[in-house]
Design a protein around this motif. Structure first.
Motif, short mmCIF file in Angstrom:
data_model
loop_
_atom_site.label_atom_id
_atom_site.label_comp_id
_atom_site.label_asym_id
_atom_site.label_seq_id
_atom_site.Cartn_x
_atom_site.Cartn_y
_atom_site.Cartn_z
N LEU A 132 -60.37 61.84 -18.19
CA LEU A 132 -60.98 60.62 -18.09
C LEU A 132 -62.48 60.63 -18.27
O LEU A 132 -63.02 59.71 -18.82
CB LEU A 132 -60.46 59.92 -16.88
N PHE A 133 -63.02 61.70 -17.53
CA PHE A 133 -64.54 61.82 -17.72
C PHE A 133 -64.95 62.21 -19.13
O PHE A 133 -65.92 61.50 -19.42
CB PHE A 133 -64.65 62.94 -16.65
N SER A 134 -64.00 62.92 -19.92
CA SER A 134 -64.52 63.23 -21.07
C SER A 134 -64.45 61.80 -21.88
O SER A 134 -65.27 62.02 -22.97
CB SER A 134 -63.70 64.42 -21.64
N ILE A 135 -63.68 60.97 -21.98
CA ILE A 135 -63.57 59.86 -22.68
C ILE A 135 -64.46 58.73 -22.07
O ILE A 135 -64.28 57.46 -22.71
CB ILE A 135 -62.25 59.38 -23.00
N GLY A 136 -65.13 58.86 -20.76
CA GLY A 136 -65.98 57.71 -20.34
C GLY A 136 -65.19 56.86 -19.65
O GLY A 136 -66.03 55.70 -18.95
N VAL A 137 -64.24 57.21 -19.09
CA VAL A 137 -63.57 56.17 -18.21
C VAL A 137 -64.00 56.26 -16.74
O VAL A 137 -64.34 57.45 -16.49
CB VAL A 137 -61.97 56.52 -18.12
#
Ligand SMILES: Cc1cc2nc3c(=O)[nH]c(=O)nc-3n(C[C@H](O)[C@H](O)[C@H](O)COP(=O)(O)O)c2cc1C
Length: 183
Positions: A132-137
């Motif tokens: 999630l961190f990697s996709i900006g969530v």
């Protein structure tokens, strides 16, 4: 009274009697006064295939539009082999791509899960939070909602009977609602 926030909910288990799907429906029930939670069936999504980036299937575009218009999402996942489920990952691949408009970027998210065992998806949620961190969530942090021994915590109607779990869920979900209102 403030308008209800719009949320899209996903269960990472396709199993009919899934505890995670029951947990998601409990989120829907517990938030009924403040949020409309639309539950999307991850089993309806095709496998992500980069060849389709130029020709995204309509079911994926419909989901991308729902998520874009939503104030937040709820991700409820089983732990499979110390990680989260493949159907949840598949959805994240689609909605992280520019061809869908990457609608999860900057979206608030609740994260929770249920297992039969003692660790309550802690390991699976760790993996999920990295992705999630990697996709900006923007994932809600503490209190984490890790439901262990799930077979002892729901009644025959799918209601959560464990009050400490309900209390954690409410704290987690109300942070999501607050983030959704301010985004
Ligand atoms: C392929 C597979 C892998 C699993 N791996 C784990 C695991 O790593 N940790 C765990 O606590 N439970 C594991 N389980 C047990 C799940 O916690 C249990 O099947 C649970 O009920 C799945 O969630 P559901 O009820 O929403 O379908 C696994 C189950 C399956 C089917």
């Amino acid at each position: 009274m403030a308008d209800k926030v719009k949320l899209v909910g996903f269960s990472g288990s396709l199993r009919k009697q899934s505890y995670n799907s029951q947990l998601l429906r409990e989120c829907q029930r517990l938030l009924a006064d403040v949020a409309d939670v639309h539950i999307f069936d991850l089993g309806s999504l095709p496998f992500y295939n980069q060849d389709l980036d130029g020709n995204v299937p309509p079911v994926v575009m419909d989901l991308a539009n729902q998520v874009r218009q939503a104030d937040g999402v709820i991700l409820v996942t089983p732990e499979y082999n110390y990680s989260y489920s493949g159907v949840m990952k598949n959805m994240l691949e689609w909605l992280s791509r520019q061809c869908t408009g990457a609608p999860l970027n900057d979206k608030p998210a609740a994260v929770m899960g249920a297992t039969l065992g003692a660790f309550g998806t802690t390991r699976g949620q760790r993996h999920l939070r990295d992705v999630l961190f990697s996709i900006g969530v923007r994932a809600v942090g503490k209190p984490e909602v890790c439901v262990s021994f799930a077979n002892q915590k729901f009644d025959a109607n799918g209601r959560l009977t464990d009050q400490p779990t309900v209390d954690f869920m409410l704290q987690h979900l109300h942070q999501l609602v607050a983030m959704g209102r301010s985004s």
